[in-house]
Enzyme design. Structure first.
Site, PDB file in Angstrom:
ATOM      1  N   TYR A   1       4.197   1.069  16.068  1.00 35.34           N
ATOM      2  CA  TYR A   1       5.532   0.803  16.610  1.00 35.34           C
ATOM      3  C   TYR A   1       6.000   1.873  17.591  1.00 35.34           C
ATOM      4  CZ  TYR A   1       6.538  -2.970  13.303  1.00 35.34           C
ATOM      5  OH  TYR A   1       6.530  -4.143  12.601  1.00 35.34           O
TER       6      TYR A   1
ATOM      7  N   LYS B   1      -3.417   1.857   4.141  1.00 36.68           N
ATOM      8  CA  LYS B   1      -4.626   1.063   4.354  1.00 36.68           C
ATOM      9  C   LYS B   1      -5.738   2.037   4.746  1.00 36.68           C
ATOM     10  CE  LYS B   1      -6.460  -3.038   4.623  1.00 36.68           C
ATOM     11  NZ  LYS B   1      -6.904  -3.682   3.410  1.00 36.68           N
TER      12      LYS B   1
ATOM     13  N   ASP C   1      -2.585  -4.168   1.045  1.00 36.83           N
ATOM     14  CA  ASP C   1      -2.718  -5.590   0.684  1.00 36.83           C
ATOM     15  C   ASP C   1      -2.561  -5.776  -0.821  1.00 36.83           C
ATOM     16  OD1 ASP C   1      -5.000  -4.072   0.782  1.00 36.83           O
ATOM     17  OD2 ASP C   1      -6.359  -5.707   1.259  1.00 36.83           O
TER      18      ASP C   1
ATOM     19  N   ASP D   1       7.487  -2.375   7.164  1.00 37.37           N
ATOM     20  CA  ASP D   1       8.226  -3.477   7.778  1.00 37.37           C
ATOM     21  C   ASP D   1       7.908  -4.778   7.040  1.00 37.37           C
ATOM     22  OD1 ASP D   1       9.824  -4.827   9.498  1.00 37.37           O
ATOM     23  OD2 ASP D   1       8.523  -4.695  11.235  1.00 37.37           O
TER      24      ASP D   1
END
Ligand code: NAP
Length: 498
Positions: free
Chosen positions: A160, A231, A285, A309
């Site tokens: 971002y 991640k 995840d 987000d």
């Protein structure tokens, strides 16, 4: 810096930041606020009197907020030909704490999102989103009351940060060449020359200050765990580094408060020592499914920008959606609290949409000011009003009851704060929150064919873990409708917020 167009209130005092970073809040702080675009005025007009009433009731007139209206978005453009006037940034800078409604992001006009601009200009590096269940709110989950988390999302870095190059541009081409020729990246990683490229900066400083805020929050609020979401199995030097730096903060700066998951296994026989905060990490995840299946095991989450987000909206959806999801963007003392939904322009001016998000963002702001008594009054009255079935269209359509207007919802909350009769009589059917009961379970079983759902009739928790994902979505709605038609819904047991 002096204001160019705005005149600050004559009354009221400034909040200041002490040398140790804590806030010095006067009894009459000046708080800048942006009403917002689209439905912004509808929700603000309902919300501000609620916050004022709670402060009045809690402190008997000894404290009060002096509001200072500032502008951004469409209204600022209309008045000052500027989407984000310098005066507005200056007001947030001078008065430290503020609140805002939703703002239109002009599409194709070449200006950044105003929300992103505000966050970056004031270095509001932590987006803080508490997600908890308000009893009676319609939810797609069987037992939404298990959700009670606070997400700390890094606000300034990650994909971002806006370092992106369009496919085919000379910059993208140059960068691609550089990666291949100078850094030894295999040319086959890029499919031809029409490749858009983005950079994902994750820094030690950015990660550590975010995790520090999350752990500090857990310490101050005596919460049981902080989970670093990442991640890092795939993106080792960005997301993996975020996790490592997070553990470093826990084990160096908060040593006396924290124990890591590895330490619990190696030194404490798998049990978290009493009074310690467990610091663990979960891959992003997996975190999505953990929030559905083992919701109650999580308390504070610390995440990089993109993961946070996605996660914060998904979590908000589980407890009834963005209509009542509060948020705050917080930096080194500076803070701007905000409704997390958009401007919902099709409803603008109808006094219709749910002001819950901005009201509960106001609750966060009151807590941030240290005015916990006023915050609790709003929280309790909000819950009571929803439980009375006095709700706006979004909840009403799910609960099969008549809606009330945004301003009426605000007036009912105020009546509940003040211990008066609500101006609109409570709806009788409201005491039936839309959560799982035996009949709903049976209908669900039929609708989804999921065998384990039958267990929900006996022990809702075990079944909840057995078949979490299948219990959401349209099948649930159909099942609920069916169960309702069969005149079934019994009151579901809901736990009180911790
Ligand atoms: P949106 O304004 O959030 O609206 C999407 C839908 O969410 C609405 O149609 C409505 O659903 C529901 N909704 C939104 N606010 C609600 C409320 N207070 N009460 C009940 N339901 C509510 O999203 P959008 O249409 O994608 O975005 C519109 C504009 O808002 C865009 O310019 C966007 O850039 C901006 N935006 C601003 C912010 C911000 O300032 N923080 C955040 C997101 C988007 P139903 O139609 O089903 O009733």
């Amino acid at each position: 810096m002096a204001f160019q167009h705005l005149t600050p209130p004559r009354e009221g005092s400034k909040i200041t930041i002490r040398a140790d970073g804590t806030l010095d809040v006067p009894d009459d702080p000046i708080i800048p606020h942006i009403v917002g675009d689209g439905t912004g005025p509808d929700i603000w007009n309902a919300a501000q009197p609620v916050l004022d009433a709670a402060v009045r009731k809690a402190y008997g007139g000894k404290k009060r907020i002096v509001w200072f209206r500032v502008f951004a978005g469409e209204e600022a453009f209309k008045q000052f030909n500027d989407w984000l006037p310098a005066d507005t940034l200056e007001a947030f800078r001078q008065y430290i704490v503020g609140i805002k409604g939703p703002l239109t992001t002009p599409v194709g006009k070449g200006i950044r999102s105003l929300n992103v601009a505000l966050r970056q200009e004031l270095d509001l590096y932590a987006c803080v989103r508490p997600v908890y269940y308000v009893q009676g709110v319609p939810s797609p989950m069987k037992d939404p009351s298990d959700m009670n988390i606070v997400i700390f999302r890094e606000n300034t870095e990650d994909v971002y940060a806006g370092v992106e190059f369009q496919a085919g541009s000379p910059e993208a081409k140059k960068l691609q060449d550089f990666l291949v020729k100078e850094l030894g990246v295999k040319a086959s990683k890029f499919r031809g020359s029409m490749v858009g490229l983005g950079i994902k900066p994750i820094s030690e400083e950015g990660s550590k200050r975010l995790v520090r805020k999350a752990i500090q929050y857990a310490v101050e609020n005596k919460l049981p765990s902080v989970t670093l979401v990442h991640k890092g199995n795939i993106m080792k030097f960005t997301e993996g580094a975020f996790m490592q730096w997070g553990y470093e903060v826990a084990t160096t700066e908060f040593r006396e408060h924290c124990v890591t998951w590895a330490e619990v296994q190696e030194k404490h026989g798998g049990k978290v020592p009493a009074g310690k905060i467990l610091v663990q990490d979960v891959i992003a995840d997996n975190m999505f499914q953990q929030l559905l299946t083992r919701t109650e095991n999580y308390s504070v989450l610390a995440t990089a920008n993109l993961n946070g987000d996605y996660l914060s909206d998904a979590a908000a959806g589980e407890v009834g959606g963005l209509g009542i999801a509060p948020g705050g963007n917080i930096g080194a003392g500076y803070a701007v609290f905000e409704a997390t939904h958009g401007t919902a322009p099709k409803y603008a001016g109808q006094d219709k949409v749910n002001p819950g998000s901005v009201i509960l963002s106001g609750v966060m702001m009151l807590e941030y000011l240290g005015w916990k008594e006023a915050a609790q009054l709003v929280r309790d009255a909000f819950q009571k009003t929803v439980a009375q079935g006095l709700v706006t269209y979004d909840f009403a359509r799910e609960m099969n009851i008549d809606p009330i207007k945004a301003s009426e919802f605000g007036a009912c909350i105020i009546a509940n704060i003040e211990g008066r009769k609500t101006p609109i009589a409570p709806r009788a059917s409201a005491s039936k929150p839309r959560t799982t009961t035996k009949k709903v379970v049976r209908a669900l079983e039929k609708a989804t064919g999921a065998r384990a759902l039958a267990k929900a009739a006996k022990g809702k928790k075990s079944a909840r873990r057995a078949t979490p994902a299948k219990t959401t979505g349209k099948a649930v709605n159909r099942a609920h409708a069916k169960a309702k038609a069969a005149k079934g819904a019994k009151k579901a047991t809901t736990k009180k917020r911790r």
